[in-house]
Design an enzyme around this catalytic site. Sequence first.
Site, short mmCIF file in Angstrom:
data_model
loop_
_atom_site.label_atom_id
_atom_site.label_comp_id
_atom_site.label_asym_id
_atom_site.label_seq_id
_atom_site.Cartn_x
_atom_site.Cartn_y
_atom_site.Cartn_z
N GLU A 29 0.83 -1.21 0.00
CA GLU A 29 0.00 0.00 0.00
C GLU A 29 0.86 1.26 0.00
O GLU A 29 0.63 2.19 -0.77
CB GLU A 29 -0.95 0.00 1.21
CG GLU A 29 -1.88 1.20 1.17
CD GLU A 29 -2.99 1.12 2.20
OE1 GLU A 29 -4.04 0.54 1.88
OE2 GLU A 29 -2.81 1.62 3.31
N GLN A 32 8.67 34.97 -12.07
CA GLN A 32 9.51 33.88 -11.56
C GLN A 32 8.88 33.16 -10.36
O GLN A 32 9.06 31.96 -10.20
CB GLN A 32 10.87 34.44 -11.17
CG GLN A 32 11.93 33.36 -11.10
CD GLN A 32 13.31 33.95 -10.85
OE1 GLN A 32 13.48 35.16 -10.76
NE2 GLN A 32 14.29 33.08 -10.74
N ARG A 40 -3.18 32.87 -18.74
CA ARG A 40 -3.63 33.98 -17.88
C ARG A 40 -2.61 35.12 -17.97
O ARG A 40 -1.41 34.89 -17.76
CB ARG A 40 -3.73 33.49 -16.43
CG ARG A 40 -4.06 34.57 -15.42
CD ARG A 40 -5.50 34.99 -15.54
NE ARG A 40 -5.87 35.90 -14.45
CZ ARG A 40 -7.03 36.54 -14.41
NH1 ARG A 40 -7.94 36.36 -15.37
NH2 ARG A 40 -7.30 37.34 -13.41
#
Length: 382
Positions: free
Chosen positions: A245, A282, A271
Site C-alpha cells: 500500500e 519567476q 492567464r
Amino acid sequence: MDFSLSPEERALRDSIVKFSRGVLNDHVAERDRQQEFPRELWRKCGEMGLPGLPVPPEYGGSGLDAVGCAVALEALGYGCTDGGLVFSLSAHLLACVVPLWKHGTEEQKRRYLPGLCDGTLVGAHAITEPGSGSDSFSMRTRAERVAGGWKLNGTKTFISNGPVADVAIVFAVTDADKGFHGGTTAFLVDTGTKGFSTSRKFEKLGLRTSPVGELVFEDMVVPDEAVLGKVGGGSVAFGSAMDWERALLVAGHVGTIERLLETSVAYARTRTQFGQQIGKFQSVSSKIADMKVSLEAGRALVHKAAWMLEHSRTASLDASIAKLFVSEVLLKSALDCIQIHGGYGFMVEYEVERTLRDAVGSTIYSGTSEMQRSIIGRWLGL
Ligand SMILES: Cc1cc2nc3c(=O)[nH]c(=O)nc-3n(C[C@H](O)[C@H](O)[C@H](O)COP(=O)(O)OP(=O)(O)OC[C@H]3O[C@@H](n4cnc5c(N)ncnc54)[C@H](O)[C@@H]3O)c2cc1C
C-alpha cells in the site's frame, strides 16, 4: 538501468488514461458533493482489470508485476479526476486483494479473488480502532476460540470502503500475552456475517466519493477457514499489505501531480496580468518547476519501491520513503496549483480545489507522515 517504459507499459498507460478520461470523469463534482460511491463505474474498472492488477490470471487478475502496477495506478491517478474512486480502488487492491493473494489458502483465493478482481465485489482492510490509530498494535478487538471457529467482538473505524464492502480483512487479538507479533490474527470476513454491522459513514473533507465508515463486530462467529495466513500471523499479513500500500497507493498520487503540473502550465501560459503571461513571473514558474521536480523524484521513488517489492526480502524502508515524499509533495503541489489559479482556483467549478481536499488525507492514511519518519529513523538505527 533503463528509465523508459516498455512498449507494453506504454500501451497499458495509454489505455488506462483513455479509459479514465472517457468513462470515469463525468459528473465528478456532483458525486463529490453528494458523497456518492459510483458502484457502476467500479464494475467498469473491473472490466479494465484494475481491481486485480497484480493477481495471476488463473484467479481472474491482470498478472502485472509490481512496477507494471505502479505504471497502471499512475495512469489512473493522472487520467481520472475522481480522487475518491482512485483511492477506493487502490485501498481495495493493495490492502485487501494483495494480502489475500499473498497469504490466502487456495480455497480462499478461488472463492474471493475472481469477484474482487472483476469488479463484482468490494474489499476493505480494517485495523484502525477508535482508541488505536498510529499505535494500531494496541487494538482492543478480540477473537476468542469457539467450537469450529472464532468469535469476534470490537469496533474498527475510518475503514475505507467499509460501508459498501462485501469482504473485509479484520485484525483481532487472539493471544494478548504474545502482543502484536504472534498475538494478532487476520480474518477474512463476509460482511453479511451475523454480528457484523457498519454503524456509521463519515462525512469527509476530501475523497468524498470513497465511503469511509465504522465496522462493529458483536459476537460475530467465523469459521477456522476465515483465518488469513496463520493464527497469530496478523502482523505478517499487515506488514505485506502496508509494504504494497505505501509503495503503490502513492503511484496514483504521482499521476495526480502530473495532472496538476499540466493544469498549472496551461493556466500560467494563458492567464495574463500586468501585460504578460503569469508564467513569466519567476515566483509563479518556480512553483511549477518544483512540481516538475516532485513528479520526477516521486515517480523514481515509487518505481524503486515497487521493484523492491519483488526483488528484496523487504520493501518496508523504500515503501515508507515513497509514501512520505509523494504524499507531502502532492499536498504542496495541490496548494500551489490553487495559488497559481488565484481566485479561480478557490472556486469549486474550476475543479482545482477538489484535488487539494483529496490530497490532505494522504499524509494521514496508511500511516501518518510522522510515523513514516519514525519508521525511516528506525531503519537508520535510531
Ligand atoms: C481517508 C482515510 C482512510 C483510511 N482508511 C483506513 C482503512 O481502510 N483501514 C484502516 O484500518 N484505517 C484507515 N484509516 C485510518 C488511518 O490509518 C489512521 O487515521 C492513521 O493511522 C492515524 O491514526 P489516528 O487517526 O488514530 O491518529 P493518531 O494515531 O491518534 O495520531 C494523531 C497525531 O499524533 C501523531 N502521532 C501519533 N503517534 C506518534 C508517534 N509515535 N510519533 C510521532 N507522532 C505521532 C500522528 O502522526 C498524528 O499527527 C484511514 C484514514 C483516513 C484519513
